[in-house]
Design an enzyme around this catalytic site. Structure first.
Site, PDB file in Angstrom:
ATOM      1  N   ILE A 228     -40.319   0.210 -20.430  1.00  0.00           N
ATOM      2  CA  ILE A 228     -39.420  -0.896 -20.722  1.00  0.00           C
ATOM      3  C   ILE A 228     -39.444  -1.251 -22.208  1.00  0.00           C
ATOM      4  CG2 ILE A 228     -39.563  -2.085 -18.473  1.00  0.00           C
ATOM      5  CD1 ILE A 228     -41.803  -3.827 -19.623  1.00  0.00           C
ATOM      6  N   ASN A 229     -38.463  -2.023 -22.588  1.00  0.00           N
ATOM      7  CA  ASN A 229     -38.489  -2.666 -23.897  1.00  0.00           C
ATOM      8  C   ASN A 229     -39.377  -3.917 -23.800  1.00  0.00           C
ATOM      9  OD1 ASN A 229     -37.750  -3.387 -26.575  1.00  0.00           O
ATOM     10  ND2 ASN A 229     -35.796  -2.346 -26.281  1.00  0.00           N
ATOM     11  N   THR A 230     -39.489  -4.672 -24.888  1.00  0.00           N
ATOM     12  CA  THR A 230     -40.365  -5.857 -24.892  1.00  0.00           C
ATOM     13  C   THR A 230     -39.796  -6.984 -24.032  1.00  0.00           C
ATOM     14  OG1 THR A 230     -39.222  -6.522 -26.897  1.00  0.00           O
ATOM     15  CG2 THR A 230     -41.302  -5.394 -27.185  1.00  0.00           C
TER      16      THR A 230
ATOM     17  N   CYS B  32     -29.522  -5.028 -27.505  1.00  0.00           N
ATOM     18  CA  CYS B  32     -28.936  -5.557 -28.734  1.00  0.00           C
ATOM     19  C   CYS B  32     -27.789  -6.472 -28.356  1.00  0.00           C
ATOM     20  CB  CYS B  32     -28.366  -4.439 -29.606  1.00  0.00           C
ATOM     21  SG  CYS B  32     -29.560  -3.198 -30.054  1.00  0.00           S
TER      22      CYS B  32
ATOM     23  N   LYS C 217     -32.539   2.854 -22.753  1.00  0.00           N
ATOM     24  CA  LYS C 217     -33.788   2.085 -22.736  1.00  0.00           C
ATOM     25  C   LYS C 217     -33.526   0.709 -22.142  1.00  0.00           C
ATOM     26  CE  LYS C 217     -37.719   0.724 -25.474  1.00  0.00           C
ATOM     27  NZ  LYS C 217     -38.429   0.952 -26.736  1.00  0.00           N
TER      28      LYS C 217
ATOM     29  N   SER D  16     -40.321   3.631 -29.980  1.00  0.00           N
ATOM     30  CA  SER D  16     -39.396   3.232 -31.032  1.00  0.00           C
ATOM     31  C   SER D  16     -39.860   1.930 -31.690  1.00  0.00           C
ATOM     32  CB  SER D  16     -38.000   3.035 -30.441  1.00  0.00           C
ATOM     33  OG  SER D  16     -37.109   2.648 -31.464  1.00  0.00           O
TER      34      SER D  16
HETATM   35  C1  FMN Z   1     -42.973  -4.140 -33.920  1.00  0.00           C
HETATM   36  C2  FMN Z   1     -42.160  -3.535 -32.817  1.00  0.00           C
HETATM   37  C3  FMN Z   1     -40.899  -3.022 -33.097  1.00  0.00           C
HETATM   38  C4  FMN Z   1     -40.123  -2.463 -32.089  1.00  0.00           C
HETATM   39  N1  FMN Z   1     -38.895  -1.951 -32.400  1.00  0.00           N
HETATM   40  C5  FMN Z   1     -38.163  -1.365 -31.431  1.00  0.00           C
HETATM   41  C6  FMN Z   1     -36.924  -0.745 -31.740  1.00  0.00           C
HETATM   42  O1  FMN Z   1     -36.489  -0.697 -32.901  1.00  0.00           O
HETATM   43  N2  FMN Z   1     -36.213  -0.180 -30.733  1.00  0.00           N
HETATM   44  C7  FMN Z   1     -36.669  -0.170 -29.446  1.00  0.00           C
HETATM   45  O2  FMN Z   1     -35.983   0.377 -28.580  1.00  0.00           O
HETATM   46  N3  FMN Z   1     -37.858  -0.725 -29.132  1.00  0.00           N
HETATM   47  C8  FMN Z   1     -38.605  -1.316 -30.081  1.00  0.00           C
HETATM   48  N4  FMN Z   1     -39.828  -1.856 -29.756  1.00  0.00           N
HETATM   49  C9  FMN Z   1     -40.296  -1.809 -28.359  1.00  0.00           C
HETATM   50  C10 FMN Z   1     -41.229  -0.627 -28.112  1.00  0.00           C
HETATM   51  O3  FMN Z   1     -40.586   0.600 -28.358  1.00  0.00           O
HETATM   52  C11 FMN Z   1     -41.769  -0.648 -26.683  1.00  0.00           C
HETATM   53  O4  FMN Z   1     -40.696  -0.524 -25.777  1.00  0.00           O
HETATM   54  C12 FMN Z   1     -42.521  -1.914 -26.340  1.00  0.00           C
HETATM   55  O5  FMN Z   1     -43.213  -2.408 -27.455  1.00  0.00           O
HETATM   56  C13 FMN Z   1     -43.507  -1.729 -25.185  1.00  0.00           C
HETATM   57  O6  FMN Z   1     -44.447  -0.729 -25.459  1.00  0.00           O
HETATM   58  P1  FMN Z   1     -45.903  -1.019 -26.130  1.00  0.00           P
HETATM   59  O7  FMN Z   1     -46.502  -2.160 -25.357  1.00  0.00           O
HETATM   60  O8  FMN Z   1     -46.650   0.254 -26.013  1.00  0.00           O
HETATM   61  O9  FMN Z   1     -45.622  -1.413 -27.532  1.00  0.00           O
HETATM   62  C14 FMN Z   1     -40.611  -2.419 -30.759  1.00  0.00           C
HETATM   63  C15 FMN Z   1     -41.894  -2.919 -30.484  1.00  0.00           C
HETATM   64  C16 FMN Z   1     -42.674  -3.473 -31.484  1.00  0.00           C
HETATM   65  C17 FMN Z   1     -44.032  -3.989 -31.148  1.00  0.00           C
END
Ligand code: FMN
Ligand code: FES
Lengths: 281, 333
Positions: free
Chosen positions: B193-195, B130, B167, B21
């Protein structure tokens, strides 16, 4: 429709304070129009630098011994461009392009003024060639910090009806900014359209001058981009749409070329309170 | 040929590689680079009820093997999402995992209702990272009760049979408490995980690099942290399917998540540098499974949790004098 191409560097050469890289990237030249940009992978496939670097496309050749080639110009700002500056002919370079919306060309042979700041001149030179082909009068204003940062002066002189130069340090042309000489150029050439590429402050000044004279102006902005292909939403700036509403739009897919009078220059870097979806106070 | 199909809470996907996402918009841009119907599914950018401008720029900073982002959930709002983005995914024949985000339990309930019965929705992912406007901006994902309330509302308003995944945020003391709360409230699975919250200071301006001051860290830099979270959640809740993510760049990275307990994975930040990454990761994962003689992806899920193999000593030690590895020994004591 952009392509991802595992390209190979054909040449890399110093041009004043900048470097120009030509990459063999079959398929991209045929699709490229002036104003399009490339997103270039830096640091190799195992790089700790994940994000591509975006560069305006300078020259393309769709025929030739090597298949299609695409050329861009850069200066070293950080680790990514430092890595790029150490590449040599024969090295691999993964590029994605052409990206973004290019400059729109006038339908008839009108008078056009192009304004380039630093290596922002690079995409204006193929634009000048395309405009000449349509029979336009082309006047060019080039500005930079110093003469080693003026890009494409010779090409400009070869193609344009007139070339005006400004430098901050006075090492070439008039000491000062492009905005100091632009009004006189517009008046003398009776410009119908203005195109500009360069730093944000310059684009803003050019847009203001063009708007004051009621001359339509297209600017190619340089925003910080994480993806260049429209999926990350990092590259936004406030732009007024045809419906009069301000939106935070992606400069990589809706730009990089915008109408100068549509960009909310005062508010770049912020979300204006009247933007669609802005937080309510 | 390894069977790559994966079943998430009763819904079978042809393979386990999804987008993440916020890293793939709604699939349309990436479809220029690869056929988005070829991956497990497109996880769309978290959508809210109303249009949202997001935060000021700069929204992004690059970090070693990662990046920091503070987009602020910019998006068009659910109505435009349905008529433009979801309609496109449907027409394209892609499997859509719709991520939703809200500021109150009611927001989430309404979003789930809007999606209810929509043919293109294969799954709903609930972004609970959020701020809750009804609780002084406290993030839902940090509180088991708030997380539970959101998940319950979404589950009750979602088409039966369509999985609801919560999530999880890594910025919590004990992720398994939140994971359990979500599952008890009806979550069919968990996205992990999320960030991670981070900050970069620009040493030229000597100010935080992002306009929003802090941002979410993503990319390979967070991968070991993410794998650890997937491991912990799978260990605590072995029957709950996990969509694992965090820094996946290669098929072997994806395999780590699968071995830790993920039934599917999302490729996020890597897409920014490599727009064809999801299909490449899929091919590499399949090859890695084949090389290891694993016939079905499902057989590899959680495989890293099996006890270490017993160490069989070579003679001259007599039979009955076997040593067990120290790990196994500790389990017995
Ligand atoms: C630019 C950006 C925007 C993101 N927007 C969302 C979001 O809208 N909703 C969400 O659940 N996670 C969001 N994420 C988190 C990612 O979905 C993911 O959980 C996180 O980046 C870890 O995976 P990755 O290292 O492969 O990016 C975002 C990440 C990035 C980098
Ligand atoms: S750079 Fe990612 S959306 Fe523009």
């Amino acid at each position: 429709m952009p392509l991802q191409v595992a390209g190979e560097i054909l040449s890399i050469k110093k041009v004043g304070a900048y470097q120009a890289v030509t990459v063999i990237a079959p398929g991209i030249p045929e699709l490229t129009r002036p104003g399009h940009f490339l997103a270039v992978q830096v640091g190799g496939p195992e790089s700790s630098m994940l994000l591509r670097r975006a560069f305006a496309i300078y020259d393309v050749k769709d025929r030739g011994v090597y298949g299609g080639t695409v050329e861009f110009v850069f200066s070293v700002h950080g680790k990514g461009t430092a890595w790029l500056s150490q590449r040599r002919a024969g090295d691999k370079l993964d590029v994605v392009g052409p990206l973004g919306k290019p400059f729109r060309l006038p339908k008839s042979a009108v008078n056009v003024t192009l304004v380039g700041g630093g290596y922002g001149t690079a995409p204006l030179l193929p634009l000048a060639a395309a405009l000449r082909e349509r029979g336009c009068r082309v006047d060019i204003v080039l500005g930079a910090g110093g003469s080693d940062r003026l890009f494409g002066l010779l090409d400009a002189k070869r193609m344009a009806d007139s070339v005006a130069v400004t430098t901050d340090d006075g090492s070439s042309g008039t000491r000062g900014r492009v905005s100091d000489v632009l009004p006189a150029v517009l008046d003398k050439s009776q410009a119908d359209v203005v195109y500009a590429c360069g730093p944000m402050a310059m684009l803003r000044a050019v847009s203001d001058i063009a708007a004051a004279r009621g001359i339509p102006c297209q600017v190619a902005v340089e925003e910080s981009m994480a993806c260049g292909i429209g999926v990350c939403m990092t590259c936004v700036l406030p732009v007024v749409g045809e419906d009069g509403l301000t939106r935070m739009v992606r400069s990589c897919v809706e730009g990089p070329v915008f109408l100068g009078d549509r960009v909310r220059w005062d508010d770049v870097g912020t979300v204006p309170a009247d933007a669609v979806g802005a937080p309510r106070a | 040929m390894t069977d790559m199909s994966t079943t998430l809470a009763g819904v079978t996907f042809p393979n386990p590689v999804f987008t993440a996402s916020g890293c793939a918009a709604a699939g349309r841009e990436l479809d220029q680079f690869f056929d988005v119907t070829q991956i497990g599914g497109v996880v769309t950018k978290s959508i809210m009820l109303n249009a949202r401008s997001g935060r000021a720029t700069p929204r992004m900073a690059e970090t070693p093997s990662g990046m920091l982002n503070s987009i602020g959930l910019q998006g068009p709002g659910i109505e435009e999402f349905l008529t433009k983005d979801l309609a496109w995914l449907e027409k394209r024949g892609a499997r859509a995992v719709v991520s939703i985000a809200g500021g109150s339990v009611e927001d989430y309930a309404l979003l789930a209702q809007k999606l209810r019965g929509h043919k293109a929705v294969s799954m709903v992912e609930v972004n609970i990272s959020c701020p809750n406007v009804e609780d002084r901006g406290q993030v839902f994902a940090c509180d088991p009760r708030a997380s539970s309330n959101v998940v319950d509302a979404v589950r009750r308003n979602t088409t039966p049979g369509i999985p609801v995944f919560a999530k999880l945020s890594p910025d919590v003391t004990d992720i398994t408490t939140i994971a359990r709360a979500c599952v008890d409230a009806g979550a069919d699975g968990l996205s992990v995980i999320n960030t991670l919250l981070g900050m970069v200071i620009d040493t030229t301006t000597m100010r935080p690099a992002l306009a929003g001051l802090t941002g979410g860290l993503s990319g390979p830099a967070i991968r070991p942290v993410a794998v650890r979270f997937v491991w912990q959640v799978h260990q605590a809740l072995p029957h709950v399917p996990i969509l694992g993510m965090g820094g996946i760049r290669t098929g072997l990275d994806a395999l780590e998540f699968v071995l830790a307990g993920a039934s599917a994975v999302s490729v996020g930040t890597t897409v920014f540098g490599d727009p064809t990454a999801p299909v490449r990761v899929l091919a590499e994962l399949q090859q890695a499974l084949e090389q290891r003689g694993i016939a079905r992806l499902a057989d590899a899920v959680g495989l890293a949790h099996r006890p270490p193999e017993t160490y069989v000593p070579e003679r001259p030690d007599p039979v009955g004098d076997e040593l067990v590895s120290t790990d196994v020994f500790e389990e017995h004591s």
